[in-house]
Motif scaffolding. Sequence first.
Motif, PDB file in Angstrom:
ATOM      1  N   PRO A  88     -13.807   7.716  18.648  1.00 25.28           N
ATOM      2  CA  PRO A  88     -13.775   6.288  18.328  1.00 25.28           C
ATOM      3  C   PRO A  88     -14.847   5.929  17.299  1.00 25.28           C
ATOM      4  CG  PRO A  88     -13.628   6.623  20.696  1.00 25.28           C
ATOM      5  CD  PRO A  88     -13.922   7.962  20.093  1.00 25.28           C
ATOM      6  N   ASP A  98     -10.779  12.100  16.049  1.00 17.40           N
ATOM      7  CA  ASP A  98     -10.345  11.521  17.322  1.00 17.40           C
ATOM      8  C   ASP A  98     -11.461  10.706  17.966  1.00 17.40           C
ATOM      9  OD1 ASP A  98      -7.859  12.685  17.143  1.00 17.40           O
ATOM     10  OD2 ASP A  98      -8.456  14.510  18.198  1.00 17.40           O
ATOM     11  N   SER A 136      -4.780   3.233  30.785  1.00 16.56           N
ATOM     12  CA  SER A 136      -4.126   3.450  29.490  1.00 16.56           C
ATOM     13  C   SER A 136      -3.396   2.175  29.070  1.00 16.56           C
ATOM     14  CB  SER A 136      -3.142   4.615  29.573  1.00 16.56           C
ATOM     15  OG  SER A 136      -2.197   4.409  30.605  1.00 16.56           O
ATOM     16  N   THR A 164       2.267   4.081  30.052  1.00 20.73           N
ATOM     17  CA  THR A 164       0.897   3.599  30.152  1.00 20.73           C
ATOM     18  C   THR A 164       0.787   2.605  31.299  1.00 20.73           C
ATOM     19  OG1 THR A 164       1.352   1.817  28.571  1.00 20.73           O
ATOM     20  CG2 THR A 164       0.450   3.866  27.689  1.00 20.73           C
ATOM     21  N   ARG A 221     -13.861  16.736  29.394  1.00 25.02           N
ATOM     22  CA  ARG A 221     -12.453  16.363  29.525  1.00 25.02           C
ATOM     23  C   ARG A 221     -11.926  16.738  30.908  1.00 25.02           C
ATOM     24  NH1 ARG A 221      -9.752  15.087  24.713  1.00 25.02           N
ATOM     25  NH2 ARG A 221     -11.037  15.349  22.851  1.00 25.02           N
ATOM     26  N   LEU A 237     -10.676  -1.292  23.009  1.00 25.61           N
ATOM     27  CA  LEU A 237     -11.460  -0.075  23.224  1.00 25.61           C
ATOM     28  C   LEU A 237     -12.889  -0.402  23.638  1.00 25.61           C
ATOM     29  CD1 LEU A 237     -10.414   2.417  20.408  1.00 25.61           C
ATOM     30  CD2 LEU A 237     -10.272   2.777  22.866  1.00 25.61           C
ATOM     31  N   GLU A 296     -13.136  14.073  33.205  1.00 26.33           N
ATOM     32  CA  GLU A 296     -12.484  12.783  32.970  1.00 26.33           C
ATOM     33  C   GLU A 296     -11.102  12.730  33.615  1.00 26.33           C
ATOM     34  OE1 GLU A 296     -12.510  12.395  28.776  1.00 26.33           O
ATOM     35  OE2 GLU A 296     -14.583  11.671  28.681  1.00 26.33           O
ATOM     36  N   SER A 350      -3.247   3.356  23.030  1.00 26.58           N
ATOM     37  CA  SER A 350      -2.266   3.909  22.101  1.00 26.58           C
ATOM     38  C   SER A 350      -1.726   2.757  21.263  1.00 26.58           C
ATOM     39  CB  SER A 350      -1.118   4.581  22.856  1.00 26.58           C
ATOM     40  OG  SER A 350      -1.592   5.590  23.718  1.00 26.58           O
ATOM     41  N   THR A 377     -11.196   2.182  29.382  1.00 29.31           N
ATOM     42  CA  THR A 377      -9.937   1.935  28.671  1.00 29.31           C
ATOM     43  C   THR A 377      -9.636   3.001  27.632  1.00 29.31           C
ATOM     44  OG1 THR A 377     -10.351  -0.443  28.916  1.00 29.31           O
ATOM     45  CG2 THR A 377      -8.631   0.212  27.397  1.00 29.31           C
ATOM     46  N   ASP A 378      -8.406   3.496  27.644  1.00 32.56           N
ATOM     47  CA  ASP A 378      -7.849   4.306  26.559  1.00 32.56           C
ATOM     48  C   ASP A 378      -6.704   3.506  25.930  1.00 32.56           C
ATOM     49  OD1 ASP A 378      -9.450   6.561  26.786  1.00 32.56           O
ATOM     50  OD2 ASP A 378      -8.201   7.415  28.364  1.00 32.56           O
ATOM     51  N   PHE A 426      -8.834   6.796  33.435  1.00 33.76           N
ATOM     52  CA  PHE A 426      -9.035   5.510  32.767  1.00 33.76           C
ATOM     53  C   PHE A 426      -7.711   4.731  32.737  1.00 33.76           C
ATOM     54  CE2 PHE A 426     -13.077   6.732  32.299  1.00 33.76           C
ATOM     55  CZ  PHE A 426     -13.750   6.507  31.124  1.00 33.76           C
TER      56      PHE A 426
END
Length: 329
Positions: free
Chosen positions: A13, A11, A132, A177, A122, A151, A125, A159, A156-157, A130
């Motif tokens: 990056p 997971d 999405s 999102t 987490r 990314l 966060e 999907s 920024t996140d 952030f």
Amino acid sequence: MLQIHIDNSSDMPIYLQIVEQISGAITRGSLPPGYQLPTVRQFAIESGISQGTIKHAYDALEQTELVRKTRGSGTFVSIPKQTRGEGAKAQAMDAIDSLLNRMQELSFSPQDTRIFLDLKLREREQHVRFVSVAAVDCCPEALSAMSEQILGLPHTDISRFHLEDLLKSPAPFDPATDLVVTTPTHYEDLCGKIAPGYEPVRLVMTVAVNTAVDLATIPTDTRVGIACASRRFAQLILNTCDKFCKLKYPILKTYFNDGDSLAKMIKKCDRLILPPNYSLFTSPEEDLILKSCLGSHMPINYLYNIERGSLLYLEEKINRIYQTNQDKS
């Protein structure tokens, strides 16, 4: 010697995996002070990772002062200071050392400590939300290239969604999102499928200048082969070759995870053109085959980037949403 191993199932990056491994090598002394890291372009060619991802990793390492960039010369492992100052970074490292020592006293393993730290990060966060982003495209290579660049933007996140999967689904596309992005080619199809309240952002994708130059300088009598995960991206590369290359022989094509077709094609060609982050799509055997022919076939990494104007527009939009999110939290 710099050796990076990317875990595509992780997971974490890719750029953070690079940062973690390089910083670990520096700390252990495997990369001594003054060692010159590969250029972003060289690293991209050898690893199949996009230049944007590698640059993001190098920038992060520079911020930690583990490496320094010298304009016109390259990126080097920093020479450590003789004395440790009392600046914010030095104090932060002292605090981390104290925490790790305390966890060891409590008989927690390094793996346990890592899990606990991750959980607490987490939790924090969740209070700093952030932006999405849902990225949509029709082929995995383009989707990967687009996502890696996004990314690299702050706050920024992301999907990833394949357009064909969305179009086959009977339900409207509701990604939950802040933003949905796609290319102008897919904009109309996506608008017809997306749930009310979303307005997709159109991102223009283009071949990188360095890639165009590499293609234009291929000698006419070279036998060129393309290896891709999808036929659509292979066609995209072919169209670019038609524009920049003047080749005597037809370009060969093969697709990853198609038996021994890659090995057979390599025997018939002199140069290879590969998609960005190609190792995400290859089998372990194919990855070894490609690494073994880096010297003989001089693969060209087809870097497919978000056009600068589109990227700046997206970054401004993300910054506005991020600020709004913080004001609400």
